[in-house]
Enzyme design. Structure first.
Site, PDB file in Angstrom:
ATOM      1  N   ASP A 248      -6.774   4.084  -4.785  1.00 32.55           N
ATOM      2  CA  ASP A 248      -7.510   3.880  -3.535  1.00 32.55           C
ATOM      3  C   ASP A 248      -8.218   5.218  -3.315  1.00 32.55           C
ATOM      4  O   ASP A 248      -8.405   5.979  -4.276  1.00 32.55           O
ATOM      5  CB  ASP A 248      -6.560   3.511  -2.388  1.00 32.55           C
ATOM      6  CG  ASP A 248      -7.310   2.906  -1.191  1.00 32.55           C
ATOM      7  OD1 ASP A 248      -7.601   1.705  -1.217  1.00 32.55           O
ATOM      8  OD2 ASP A 248      -7.605   3.646  -0.228  1.00 32.55           O
TER       9      ASP A 248
ATOM     10  N   LYS B 106       0.861  -1.183   0.000  1.00 31.24           N
ATOM     11  CA  LYS B 106       0.000   0.000   0.000  1.00 31.24           C
ATOM     12  C   LYS B 106       0.892   1.227   0.000  1.00 31.24           C
ATOM     13  O   LYS B 106       2.046   1.180   0.417  1.00 31.24           O
ATOM     14  CB  LYS B 106      -0.885   0.036   1.246  1.00 31.24           C
ATOM     15  CG  LYS B 106      -2.174   0.789   1.034  1.00 31.24           C
ATOM     16  CD  LYS B 106      -3.182  -0.109   0.346  1.00 31.24           C
ATOM     17  CE  LYS B 106      -4.419   0.620  -0.120  1.00 31.24           C
ATOM     18  NZ  LYS B 106      -5.455  -0.344  -0.534  1.00 31.24           N
TER      19      LYS B 106
HETATM   20  N1  GLU Z   1      -7.116  -0.076  -3.336  1.00 33.21           N
HETATM   21  C1  GLU Z   1      -7.830  -1.236  -3.745  1.00 33.21           C
HETATM   22  C2  GLU Z   1      -7.857  -2.246  -2.622  1.00 33.21           C
HETATM   23  O1  GLU Z   1      -7.964  -1.860  -1.498  1.00 33.21           O
HETATM   24  C3  GLU Z   1      -7.311  -1.784  -5.059  1.00 33.21           C
HETATM   25  C4  GLU Z   1      -5.890  -2.201  -5.059  1.00 33.21           C
HETATM   26  C5  GLU Z   1      -5.372  -2.654  -6.404  1.00 33.21           C
HETATM   27  O2  GLU Z   1      -6.142  -2.771  -7.350  1.00 33.21           O
HETATM   28  O3  GLU Z   1      -4.162  -2.922  -6.469  1.00 33.21           O
HETATM   29  O4  GLU Z   1      -7.803  -3.445  -2.783  1.00 33.21           O
END
Ligand code: GLU
Length: 449
Positions: A166, A126
């Protein structure tokens, strides 16, 4: 509780006392793992859990950018490459004022198990920044994203780490980030980011995927209880991209979403958000950058409740789809008092741990955890990566079919994992266990480091 598990939790609590969200998610995941840890004494011998709670790599970087009025601003950028045992690091970027290491670590930790549950080869990561996108012009966002990527590009790549969106990072931001990556690297590596525009390698259905996946998961739960989604009423929080996907798919399947919420309060539309005009207006509201859900009630003439959350509304299904810690004990009690049977988490960690435990303990309530329910988003990101590496484009039908299958498998795997461990029908523990088992197995096979 198992002594080893308890000691690792204690260790995390002491070390991360100033990062309560991270402590919260570790406690939540570990509270399900007792039977697995008891069965595998070799995990303690290899001190697997203390390794698991430590990111493989986490760094901050300076992001300096110029505002339209010529003033300079400096923000902090973050990337947490939490666990790469089962695939390249994968996870979104969050741009929000309140971003600090505790938020990035909690999201990164959740992502490890969520990504594992998809069954696809993606590790957990993240990142983000304390940059506040509210009220910024396109040009300001572009300059910020370019500066962000100038600092990050050396540390990511299609086989290294693949960021995505996100909160605060959507198609516009991904476009600017990718443009800068391409410019700096001088090569066409579009598998470095997901959530891209379709014209340069984005996948069909990716914008809808998190919401669609959540509804597919809900269908599985309803089926287990011999119920049909048709005719169900659903209360959700949030009004962003995920909420939009839920509303769209629910409508397609004959259910109706009756609430949306924003920082200003919630709207209640008893007729349901069921016309194209209403559904498309959600996109307009989000794109306006006003961050106000009252615009919906102004336009369609329904109730607006200022400063409140929609958890007192009587519906069949509740789906918190806004942000972390959206439902506290007080609201959980209200939900139970209203005899709502289906509590389906969608946003990452939308429920505080005590409220979650309270809801799970309710006799007639079914609780589904976000790390399973919202995994369709990142799963479709992995499908985007697959298309990029194949230099192919799949049809919407193909992507949707795979997404649907993945959601069914996540559900089944969770049910089976809980049953196998003597926990009955427990979707929360099942998701934690199934997600953990795959990562633990990969870590054990790869040696201690
Ligand atoms: N932010 C999204 C999640 O919490 C998508 C992450 C992504 O597609 O890499 O899973």
């Amino acid at each position: 509780m198992n002594a080893y598990l308890a000691s690792v939790i204690e260790n995390v609590k002491t070390k991360h006392a100033n990062e309560p969200e991270f402590v919260q998610t570790v406690e939540e995941v570990f509270s399900s793992l007792e039977p697995v840890i008891e069965r595998h004494p070799e995990y303690e011998k290899a001190d697997l859990l203390n390794r698991l709670v430590e990111p493989e790599r986490m760094f901050t970087f300076r992001v300096t950018w110029m505002a339209d009025d010529g003033t300079w601003h400096t923000n902090i950028g973050y990337r947490c490459q939490f666990n790469g045992a089962i695939g390249p690091y994968k996870g979104g970027l969050r741009f929000q004022k309140n971003v600090y290491p505790g938020i990035i670590k909690f999201l990164g930790f959740e992502q490890i198990f969520k990504n594992s549950l998809t069954g696809l080869p993606i590790g957990g990561a993240k990142g983000g920044s304390d940059f506040d996108p509210a009220g910024k012009s396109d040009a300001e966002v572009m300059r910020f994203c370019q500066s962000f990527m100038q600092a990050l590009y050396r540390y990511i790549g299609p086989d290294i780490d693949v960021p995505a969106g996100d909160m605060g990072v959507g198609g516009r931001e991904i476009g600017y980030l990718f443009g800068e990556y391409r410019r700096l690297k001088g090569c066409w590596e579009n598998g470095v980011l997901t959530g891209k525009g379709f014209s340069y390698g984005g996948s069909r259905i990716r914008p809808e995927a998190t919401g669609f996946g959540a509804v597919y998961y809900l269908e599985n739960v309803l089926k287990h209880f011999g119920e049909d989604i048709k005719g169900k009423t659903i209360a959700i929080s949030g009004f962003g991209n995920v909420a939009w996907g839920i509303v769209k798919k629910a409508h397609e399947l004959g259910a109706k979403v009756v609430t949306l919420s924003g920082p200003d309060g919630y709207i209640y539309d008893p007729d349901g958000i069921v016309t194209d005009e209403k559904i498309n207006y959600m996109l307009e509201m989000r794109a306006s950058g006003r961050n106000r859900v009252q615009d919906y009630s102004d336009k369609f003439g329904c109730e607006f409740h200022a400063g409140e959350k929609p958890w007192g509304v009587k519906v069949d299904v509740i789906m918190p789809a806004a942000m972390q810690n959206d439902v506290h004990m007080e609201q959980a009690k209200q939900i139970a008092a209203n005899h709502i049977k289906y509590y389906i988490e969608v946003a990452n960690m939308p429920t505080t741990n005590d409220a979650l435990k309270f809801l799970i303990d309710q006799k007639d309530m079914v609780v589904a955890p976000s790390k399973a329910v919202n995994a369709g988003g990142v799963a479709t990101s992995a499908l985007e990566m697959a298309q990029n590496s194949e230099r192919l484009v799949w049809t919407a039908e193909e992507v949707d079919k795979q997404l649907h299958q993945i959601m069914n498998t996540i559900y089944t795997m969770s049910v089976e994992a809980a049953e196998r461990n003597g926990l009955g029908y427990n979707l929360v523990a099942g998701a934690n266990i199934a997600g953990f088992e795959r990562v633990a197995d990969a870590m054990m096979q790869q040696g201690i480091f």
